[in-house]
Write a protein that holds these residues in place. Sequence first.
Motif, PDB file in Angstrom:
ATOM      1  N   PHE A  60       0.892  -1.039  -0.003  1.00 34.89           N
ATOM      2  CA  PHE A  60       0.092   0.071  -0.124  1.00 34.89           C
ATOM      3  C   PHE A  60       0.974   1.237   0.052  1.00 34.89           C
ATOM      4  O   PHE A  60       1.947   1.422   0.608  1.00 34.89           O
ATOM      5  CB  PHE A  60      -0.786   0.304   1.162  1.00 34.89           C
ATOM      6  N   ASP A  61       0.598   2.306  -0.774  1.00 33.23           N
ATOM      7  CA  ASP A  61       0.940   3.631  -0.699  1.00 33.23           C
ATOM      8  C   ASP A  61       0.769   4.329   0.584  1.00 33.23           C
ATOM      9  O   ASP A  61      -0.470   4.170   0.857  1.00 33.23           O
ATOM     10  CB  ASP A  61       0.868   4.460  -1.828  1.00 33.23           C
ATOM     11  N   LYS A  62       1.607   5.333   1.197  1.00 33.56           N
ATOM     12  CA  LYS A  62       1.331   5.942   2.326  1.00 33.56           C
ATOM     13  C   LYS A  62       1.330   7.432   2.165  1.00 33.56           C
ATOM     14  O   LYS A  62       2.646   7.745   1.490  1.00 33.56           O
ATOM     15  CB  LYS A  62       2.064   5.183   3.379  1.00 33.56           C
ATOM     16  N   LYS A  85      -4.316   2.063  -2.433  1.00 30.71           N
ATOM     17  CA  LYS A  85      -4.374   0.582  -3.133  1.00 30.71           C
ATOM     18  C   LYS A  85      -4.816   1.076  -4.316  1.00 30.71           C
ATOM     19  O   LYS A  85      -6.015   1.398  -4.654  1.00 30.71           O
ATOM     20  CB  LYS A  85      -4.712  -0.406  -2.402  1.00 30.71           C
ATOM     21  N   ALA A  86      -4.027   1.040  -5.454  1.00 34.18           N
ATOM     22  CA  ALA A  86      -4.349   1.458  -6.799  1.00 34.18           C
ATOM     23  C   ALA A  86      -5.129   3.020  -6.688  1.00 34.18           C
ATOM     24  O   ALA A  86      -6.018   3.162  -7.335  1.00 34.18           O
ATOM     25  CB  ALA A  86      -5.522   0.437  -7.544  1.00 34.18           C
ATOM     26  N   LYS A  87      -4.214   3.523  -5.973  1.00 29.84           N
ATOM     27  CA  LYS A  87      -4.522   5.294  -5.945  1.00 29.84           C
ATOM     28  C   LYS A  87      -5.787   5.633  -5.273  1.00 29.84           C
ATOM     29  O   LYS A  87      -6.336   6.665  -5.408  1.00 29.84           O
ATOM     30  CB  LYS A  87      -4.509   5.675  -7.396  1.00 29.84           C
ATOM     31  N   LYS A  88      -6.309   4.417  -4.554  1.00 31.42           N
ATOM     32  CA  LYS A  88      -7.740   4.799  -3.789  1.00 31.42           C
ATOM     33  C   LYS A  88      -7.519   4.549  -2.392  1.00 31.42           C
ATOM     34  O   LYS A  88      -6.792   3.386  -1.972  1.00 31.42           O
ATOM     35  CB  LYS A  88      -8.667   3.832  -4.363  1.00 31.42           C
ATOM     36  N   ALA A  89      -7.961   5.502  -1.416  1.00 29.97           N
ATOM     37  CA  ALA A  89      -7.579   5.441  -0.244  1.00 29.97           C
ATOM     38  C   ALA A  89      -8.396   4.262   0.494  1.00 29.97           C
ATOM     39  O   ALA A  89      -9.668   4.170  -0.015  1.00 29.97           O
ATOM     40  CB  ALA A  89      -8.019   6.742   0.476  1.00 29.97           C
ATOM     41  N   TYR A 113      -9.871   0.423   8.716  1.00 36.17           N
ATOM     42  CA  TYR A 113     -10.697   0.828   7.484  1.00 36.17           C
ATOM     43  C   TYR A 113     -11.501   1.916   7.690  1.00 36.17           C
ATOM     44  O   TYR A 113     -12.240   2.011   8.875  1.00 36.17           O
ATOM     45  CB  TYR A 113     -10.967  -0.582   6.966  1.00 36.17           C
ATOM     46  N   PHE A 114     -12.056   2.490   6.565  1.00 34.57           N
ATOM     47  CA  PHE A 114     -12.934   3.523   6.667  1.00 34.57           C
ATOM     48  C   PHE A 114     -14.462   2.965   7.050  1.00 34.57           C
ATOM     49  O   PHE A 114     -15.371   3.733   7.466  1.00 34.57           O
ATOM     50  CB  PHE A 114     -13.272   4.327   5.178  1.00 34.57           C
ATOM     51  N   PHE A 200     -11.490  14.345   3.751  1.00 37.60           N
ATOM     52  CA  PHE A 200     -10.358  14.324   2.785  1.00 37.60           C
ATOM     53  C   PHE A 200     -11.111  14.296   1.189  1.00 37.60           C
ATOM     54  O   PHE A 200     -10.417  14.413   0.072  1.00 37.60           O
ATOM     55  CB  PHE A 200      -9.386  13.377   2.786  1.00 37.60           C
ATOM     56  N   SER A 201     -12.350  14.108   1.149  1.00 43.82           N
ATOM     57  CA  SER A 201     -13.182  13.869   0.058  1.00 43.82           C
ATOM     58  C   SER A 201     -12.443  12.837  -0.987  1.00 43.82           C
ATOM     59  O   SER A 201     -12.184  12.893  -2.087  1.00 43.82           O
ATOM     60  CB  SER A 201     -13.019  15.198  -0.882  1.00 43.82           C
TER      61      SER A 201
END
Length: 202
Positions: A60-62, A85-89, A113-114, A200-201
Amino acid sequence: MKSFKETIINAFLMSFFSFFSLSTVVLVKNITSYQIKNIKEKEKNIFIKQVIPKSMYNTFDKKFFFVKNKLLGDKKKHSLWLLFKAKKAKAAIVESIAPDGYSGSISILVAAYFNGKIIGVRVLSHKETPGIGDKIEISISNWITKFKNMNVVDLKDKKFLLKKYGGEIEQFTGATITPQSVTNAIKRTVVFIKRLPLIFSL
């Protein structure tokens, strides 16, 4: 005249050594503060690897932010990592405070998780009583790991009460304030994480 010159010289020397001593103290303090900050950041990174699975940490990107919110226990800025993940939070890791511990504030790190599902929790620092309240530490007991996979509905979620109060959380022998304080902070922090997509929309 000689006495006056000696006085001036002595005054200059005293001022110089006072300035030198003060500068040394300030320099040492700054160096020490920097080292302490570095150590705390390294420790925090270790805990981050503990609150989320290794596969998640590696894939995952952070993105890092500072945030302020009353749900996080005080009015200070807190560390926040959004996990993409895949540019989606997909989730977040948040540093939070339990301000009402038995012996003072307790700093925690919560990943969720959200949708409110908890990924992991760790205690960063505390001043709780050794042998009683310190069971919140992962090095002392596995109590803090029991929150993994629990789901927070809202701030009134009764699961996040100690069993003696009708909830699902185990207390410690001889201690109720510490575990309930940490439990409350975890619940508030997850509620904050659930609200992040709106903030953060995402």
